[in-house]
Every structure is written in C-alpha cells, then in structure tokens.
Design an enzyme around this catalytic site. Structure first.
Site, PDB file in Angstrom:
ATOM      1  N   GLU A  62     -61.849 -19.163 -24.148  1.00 30.01           N
ATOM      2  CA  GLU A  62     -61.588 -18.163 -25.178  1.00 30.01           C
ATOM      3  C   GLU A  62     -60.556 -18.680 -26.185  1.00 30.01           C
ATOM      4  O   GLU A  62     -60.714 -18.503 -27.392  1.00 30.01           O
ATOM      5  CB  GLU A  62     -61.087 -16.850 -24.566  1.00 30.01           C
ATOM      6  CG  GLU A  62     -62.104 -16.161 -23.690  1.00 30.01           C
ATOM      7  CD  GLU A  62     -61.963 -16.495 -22.216  1.00 30.01           C
ATOM      8  OE1 GLU A  62     -62.245 -15.611 -21.392  1.00 30.01           O
ATOM      9  OE2 GLU A  62     -61.576 -17.639 -21.888  1.00 30.01           O
ATOM     10  N   ARG A  88     -73.231 -18.226 -13.828  1.00 27.40           N
ATOM     11  CA  ARG A  88     -72.302 -17.160 -13.414  1.00 27.40           C
ATOM     12  C   ARG A  88     -72.236 -16.007 -14.397  1.00 27.40           C
ATOM     13  O   ARG A  88     -71.678 -14.955 -14.094  1.00 27.40           O
ATOM     14  CB  ARG A  88     -70.905 -17.725 -13.177  1.00 27.40           C
ATOM     15  CG  ARG A  88     -70.851 -18.631 -11.954  1.00 27.40           C
ATOM     16  CD  ARG A  88     -69.468 -19.175 -11.667  1.00 27.40           C
ATOM     17  NE  ARG A  88     -69.002 -20.017 -12.754  1.00 27.40           N
ATOM     18  CZ  ARG A  88     -67.807 -19.894 -13.320  1.00 27.40           C
ATOM     19  NH1 ARG A  88     -66.966 -18.970 -12.937  1.00 27.40           N
ATOM     20  NH2 ARG A  88     -67.445 -20.710 -14.298  1.00 27.40           N
TER      21      ARG A  88
END
Length: 135
Positions: A62, A88
C-alpha cells in the site's frame, strides 16, 4: 458502526490491477508472502505497488502504491486495495498503513475482504477516535 459500501466496477478493476501486479511479481510459496496494492486517483488513473519483504519491516505494498502515485503527481486519491499472492485475495491494511492512510488521505475508500467478496470503508472508519498526525 462501519458503513460498508458495496464494490463498484472501478473497485473491481482496481482489485484486478493489484492481483495482476502481485501475480507477476510474487516471491512464491517459500514462506515470504508478497502483497500487491493499487490506488486510484481522482482523475481515474491507477497506480500499483508491490511490497518489499524484509526482516526489518520493509515497505508494505500500500505504501509503495501511494508513493508511486505521489511520484507521478497524484495528490488526491479515491480508493486503495491490497491483494495477497498465492490466491489469498483482498487483504485488510496493517495498523501502520491504516495510520498513514488516516493521516494523509482520511477520505480515501479502503477495500476490505468480506464474506461476499469485498466492500469499502473510509480510512477514518479503520481507526475511529485515533491520534491524527499533522506535519
């Protein structure tokens, strides 16, 4: 109570960009989990990033995506998402990322995993009543 917003087509596009980024750059199943992230600017441009795993706590995907957006001139951002490697899926931001999102982009929408495939909340919803840093 958190106001979970449904995903939009733009959100799904952002999730796909993060997934493609992590799939193309994964460290694989050797115990090092790679994350990809994508962020959208108010002008609709998107920016992707990948984490740099390191035992000292290298940068999260991020933060790399936010840095890339800033380096390319984007100052106003609307939405961010992180996706894990090895299928995932969508991942929630860690505490450090939540604090940085709150401090720099309090109104950014953060896509979170849900039982229904995902939803979005404002960064302010991730750390209610928290400390706010200002320069």
């Amino acid at each position: 109570m958190i106001d979970l917003q449904p995903l939009t087509d733009d959100d799904r596009e952002l999730i796909e960009l993060a997934r493609r980024t992590v799939d193309a750059n994964t460290d694989g199943p050797d115990g090092v989990y790679t994350m990809g992230a994508a962020v959208r600017g108010v002008d609709g441009r998107t920016y992707a990033g990948i984490n740099l795993y390191h035992f000292t706590g290298g940068p999260c995907a991020e933060l790399v995506a936010l840095g890339r957006a800033r380096a390319e001139g984007a100052r106003e951002l609307t939405t961010i998402v992180a996706v894990g490697n090895e299928g995932r899926g969508i991942q929630a931001p860690c505490g450090r990322d939540r604090q940085i999102l709150l401090d720099y982009y309090p109104t950014i929408r953060v896509i979170l995993p849900t039982a229904d495939g995902g939803g979005a909340v404002l960064a302010t919803d991730l750390l209610p009543e928290s400390y706010r840093w200002t320069a």
